[in-house]
Design a protein around this motif. Structure first.
Motif, PDB file in Angstrom:
ATOM      1  N   HIS A  77     -11.996  72.376 -93.778  1.00  0.00           N
ATOM      2  CA  HIS A  77     -13.345  72.076 -94.281  1.00  0.00           C
ATOM      3  C   HIS A  77     -13.755  70.720 -93.725  1.00  0.00           C
ATOM      4  N   SER A  78     -14.587  70.771 -92.687  1.00  0.00           N
ATOM      5  CA  SER A  78     -15.032  69.541 -92.041  1.00  0.00           C
ATOM      6  C   SER A  78     -16.223  69.868 -91.156  1.00  0.00           C
ATOM      7  N   ASP A  79     -16.800  68.836 -90.577  1.00  0.00           N
ATOM      8  CA  ASP A  79     -17.886  68.996 -89.626  1.00  0.00           C
ATOM      9  C   ASP A  79     -17.297  68.975 -88.219  1.00  0.00           C
ATOM     10  N   PHE A  80     -17.859  69.777 -87.313  1.00  0.00           N
ATOM     11  CA  PHE A  80     -17.280  69.786 -85.958  1.00  0.00           C
ATOM     12  C   PHE A  80     -17.401  68.439 -85.256  1.00  0.00           C
ATOM     13  N   SER A  81     -18.312  67.583 -85.743  1.00  0.00           N
ATOM     14  CA  SER A  81     -18.419  66.242 -85.158  1.00  0.00           C
ATOM     15  C   SER A  81     -17.165  65.414 -85.419  1.00  0.00           C
ATOM     16  N   GLU A  82     -16.342  65.863 -86.393  1.00  0.00           N
ATOM     17  CA  GLU A  82     -15.089  65.183 -86.716  1.00  0.00           C
ATOM     18  C   GLU A  82     -13.899  65.786 -85.954  1.00  0.00           C
ATOM     19  N   LEU A  83     -14.194  66.477 -84.853  1.00  0.00           N
ATOM     20  CA  LEU A  83     -13.154  67.179 -84.083  1.00  0.00           C
ATOM     21  C   LEU A  83     -11.945  66.291 -83.778  1.00  0.00           C
ATOM     22  N   ARG A 130     -22.725  71.381 -98.908  1.00  0.00           N
ATOM     23  CA  ARG A 130     -23.366  71.033-100.177  1.00  0.00           C
ATOM     24  C   ARG A 130     -22.857  69.730-100.772  1.00  0.00           C
ATOM     25  N   GLU A 131     -21.871  69.120-100.116  1.00  0.00           N
ATOM     26  CA  GLU A 131     -21.387  67.815-100.574  1.00  0.00           C
ATOM     27  C   GLU A 131     -22.153  66.665 -99.915  1.00  0.00           C
ATOM     28  N   ASP A 132     -22.959  66.957 -98.907  1.00  0.00           N
ATOM     29  CA  ASP A 132     -23.737  65.910 -98.237  1.00  0.00           C
ATOM     30  C   ASP A 132     -24.821  65.377 -99.164  1.00  0.00           C
ATOM     31  N   PRO A 133     -25.146  64.084 -99.057  1.00  0.00           N
ATOM     32  CA  PRO A 133     -26.124  63.497 -99.980  1.00  0.00           C
ATOM     33  C   PRO A 133     -27.579  63.809 -99.635  1.00  0.00           C
ATOM     34  N   VAL A 134     -27.902  63.992 -98.348  1.00  0.00           N
ATOM     35  CA  VAL A 134     -29.298  64.175 -97.930  1.00  0.00           C
ATOM     36  C   VAL A 134     -29.670  65.650 -98.006  1.00  0.00           C
ATOM     37  N   THR A 135     -30.777  65.946 -98.696  1.00  0.00           N
ATOM     38  CA  THR A 135     -31.300  67.304 -98.795  1.00  0.00           C
ATOM     39  C   THR A 135     -32.699  67.355 -98.197  1.00  0.00           C
ATOM     40  N   ALA A 136     -33.250  68.566 -98.111  1.00  0.00           N
ATOM     41  CA  ALA A 136     -34.640  68.702 -97.663  1.00  0.00           C
ATOM     42  C   ALA A 136     -35.584  68.006 -98.642  1.00  0.00           C
ATOM     43  N   SER A 206     -41.527  73.881 -88.646  1.00  0.00           N
ATOM     44  CA  SER A 206     -41.329  72.743 -89.558  1.00  0.00           C
ATOM     45  C   SER A 206     -40.012  72.877 -90.326  1.00  0.00           C
ATOM     46  N   PHE A 207     -39.711  74.085 -90.789  1.00  0.00           N
ATOM     47  CA  PHE A 207     -38.452  74.294 -91.514  1.00  0.00           C
ATOM     48  C   PHE A 207     -37.257  74.044 -90.586  1.00  0.00           C
ATOM     49  N   GLN A 208     -37.350  74.475 -89.335  1.00  0.00           N
ATOM     50  CA  GLN A 208     -36.282  74.203 -88.371  1.00  0.00           C
ATOM     51  C   GLN A 208     -36.088  72.705 -88.218  1.00  0.00           C
ATOM     52  N   ALA A 209     -37.177  71.972 -88.085  1.00  0.00           N
ATOM     53  CA  ALA A 209     -37.100  70.525 -87.882  1.00  0.00           C
ATOM     54  C   ALA A 209     -36.443  69.829 -89.065  1.00  0.00           C
ATOM     55  N   ASP A 216     -28.310  66.514 -89.605  1.00  0.00           N
ATOM     56  CA  ASP A 216     -28.061  65.659 -88.432  1.00  0.00           C
ATOM     57  C   ASP A 216     -27.436  66.469 -87.295  1.00  0.00           C
ATOM     58  N   GLU A 217     -28.034  67.621 -87.017  1.00  0.00           N
ATOM     59  CA  GLU A 217     -27.428  68.564 -86.074  1.00  0.00           C
ATOM     60  C   GLU A 217     -27.341  68.013 -84.653  1.00  0.00           C
ATOM     61  N   LEU A 218     -28.354  67.291 -84.211  1.00  0.00           N
ATOM     62  CA  LEU A 218     -28.325  66.777 -82.838  1.00  0.00           C
ATOM     63  C   LEU A 218     -27.362  65.597 -82.719  1.00  0.00           C
ATOM     64  N   GLY A 219     -27.309  64.758 -83.746  1.00  0.00           N
ATOM     65  CA  GLY A 219     -26.341  63.660 -83.748  1.00  0.00           C
ATOM     66  C   GLY A 219     -24.919  64.178 -83.735  1.00  0.00           C
ATOM     67  N   ASP A 220     -24.674  65.220 -84.549  1.00  0.00           N
ATOM     68  CA  ASP A 220     -23.336  65.823 -84.582  1.00  0.00           C
ATOM     69  C   ASP A 220     -22.974  66.453 -83.243  1.00  0.00           C
ATOM     70  N   LEU A 221     -23.958  67.066 -82.585  1.00  0.00           N
ATOM     71  CA  LEU A 221     -23.708  67.688 -81.287  1.00  0.00           C
ATOM     72  C   LEU A 221     -23.294  66.647 -80.263  1.00  0.00           C
ATOM     73  N   GLU A 222     -23.983  65.508 -80.232  1.00  0.00           N
ATOM     74  CA  GLU A 222     -23.627  64.451 -79.274  1.00  0.00           C
ATOM     75  C   GLU A 222     -22.229  63.903 -79.548  1.00  0.00           C
ATOM     76  N   LYS A 223     -21.879  63.786 -80.831  1.00  0.00           N
ATOM     77  CA  LYS A 223     -20.537  63.301 -81.187  1.00  0.00           C
ATOM     78  C   LYS A 223     -19.455  64.266 -80.730  1.00  0.00           C
ATOM     79  N   VAL A 224     -19.674  65.570 -80.965  1.00  0.00           N
ATOM     80  CA  VAL A 224     -18.628  66.536 -80.610  1.00  0.00           C
ATOM     81  C   VAL A 224     -18.502  66.664 -79.092  1.00  0.00           C
ATOM     82  N   LEU A 225     -19.601  66.503 -78.372  1.00  0.00           N
ATOM     83  CA  LEU A 225     -19.519  66.557 -76.910  1.00  0.00           C
ATOM     84  C   LEU A 225     -18.682  65.398 -76.369  1.00  0.00           C
ATOM     85  N   ASP A 226     -18.781  64.242 -76.996  1.00  0.00           N
ATOM     86  CA  ASP A 226     -17.966  63.092 -76.581  1.00  0.00           C
ATOM     87  C   ASP A 226     -16.478  63.349 -76.809  1.00  0.00           C
ATOM     88  N   ALA A 227     -16.166  64.128 -77.860  1.00  0.00           N
ATOM     89  CA  ALA A 227     -14.764  64.353 -78.229  1.00  0.00           C
ATOM     90  C   ALA A 227     -14.163  65.591 -77.585  1.00  0.00           C
TER      91      ALA A 227
END
Length: 311
Positions: A77-83, A130-136, A206-209, A216-227
């Motif tokens: 149970h983790s985010d792929f950015s934490e690869l 659902r444990e993340d603090p930021v919601t829509a 708008s819902f996609q955005a 933080d899908e784009l930030g996570d993508l950049e992190k996982v690409l680095d790793a």
């Protein structure tokens, strides 16, 4: 929620792209319903599959689907950015393949209570974890106008972003915006009549955005690409499925940069940066779904698969 059934996109193409070795170690960084993972695990003998997902509902469903193969599977149970951290905790230095499917799982979209859908009324949520603090709700009610306008335009490619952002700000001055359909009404009210007659639902972009911003899908993508590329063994493959142009551009550029190596200006007579190519890009153009797949799963229409191999 109903049982987690997710149709895996570009399944055969991904399996072929990963070039599975029975003794290899593979990471599915977006486990979902384990459609891709169950195929990978079935091909392993002494190898190992690491399945990562930030959605506990998906992990529970995946464990059931992978039950016949759990002797060779580790679920995290983790985010792929934490690869990098995930592999470090498992004492794994290198792997033979990494798969990322950047689409939102169909059950997440279809479960109205999660707040991803503009077709069902629900609290504004949209969190994959659902444990993340930021919601829509956080984004819609507290982010400043300029930031709302930016995400609607950049992440949703919404041409009426200024008008929609302004309408959201006006409404929330009167009262807090609580639900998805309340937000849909605000979006509709900000768009001209011609836009409302278009085939695509007026709130889709708008819902996609907002979903991308919440998670933080784009930030996570950049992190996982680095790793990801440093984590591959020579000959190991990285396969990534994207679903919109922003993601695809980030993946394409990252793979191209890793394949290029040298970053010296073209007029330098010799390389002084010392960078060498790390990968070979296997897909000059992205792989897309066949007509047969599109007939089965129209949501696959925007899917693009890009693959590179570690040198």
């Amino acid at each position: 929620m109903s049982e987690f059934h997710h149709v895996s996109v570009l399944l055969d193409e991904c399996i072929e792209a990963l070039n599975i070795k029975p003794e290899g170690i593979y990471v599915d960084g977006t486990l979902g319903g384990a459609g891709h993972s169950s195929r990978i695990a079935a091909m392993l003998t002494t190898g190992r599959l690491i399945g990562i997902d930030r959605d506990t509902v998906a992990l529970t469903a995946a464990e059931k689907r992978l039950e016949p193969y759990m002797d060779r599977v580790t679920l995290v149970h983790s985010d792929f950015s934490e690869l990098k951290n995930v592999l470090s905790r498992l004492n794994i230095e290198k792997v033979d393949g990494i798969l990322l499917d950047l689409g939102v799982s169909s059950p997440q979209l279809d479960d109205g209570a999660r707040g991803f859908s503009y077709m069902a009324d629900a609290p504004l949520d949209m969190r994959m974890n659902r444990e993340d603090p930021v919601t829509a709700h956080t984004v819609v009610n507290t982010w400043p106008y300029e930031e709302l306008r930016r995400i609607l335009y950049d992440y949703g490619e919404e041409r009426y972003a200024p008008q929609i952002a302004a309408a959201i700000c006006r409404r929330r001055e009167e009262r807090t915006i609580e639900t998805t359909l309340e937000l849909v009404d605000i979006i509709r009210s900000a768009m001209p009549a011609a836009a409302l007659r278009e085939k695509q639902h007026p709130a889709k972009r708008s819902f996609q955005a907002i979903r991308i911003a919440v998670n933080d899908e784009l930030g996570d993508l950049e992190k996982v690409l680095d790793a990801a590329i440093p984590a591959l063994n020579p000959g190991g493959r990285l396969a990534i499925i994207t679903f919109h142009s922003l993601e695809d551009r980030i993946v394409k550029n990252a793979m191209a940069a890793a394949a290029k190596g040298c970053t010296c200006p073209p007029n330098f007579p010799v390389c002084v940066c010392g960078k060498t190519p790390q990968v070979k890009v296997m897909t000059r153009k992205p792989i897309t779904s066949s007509d047969e797949e599109l007939n089965r799963n129209p949501r696959a229409r925007s899917a693009k698969l890009r693959v590179c191999e570690k040198i």
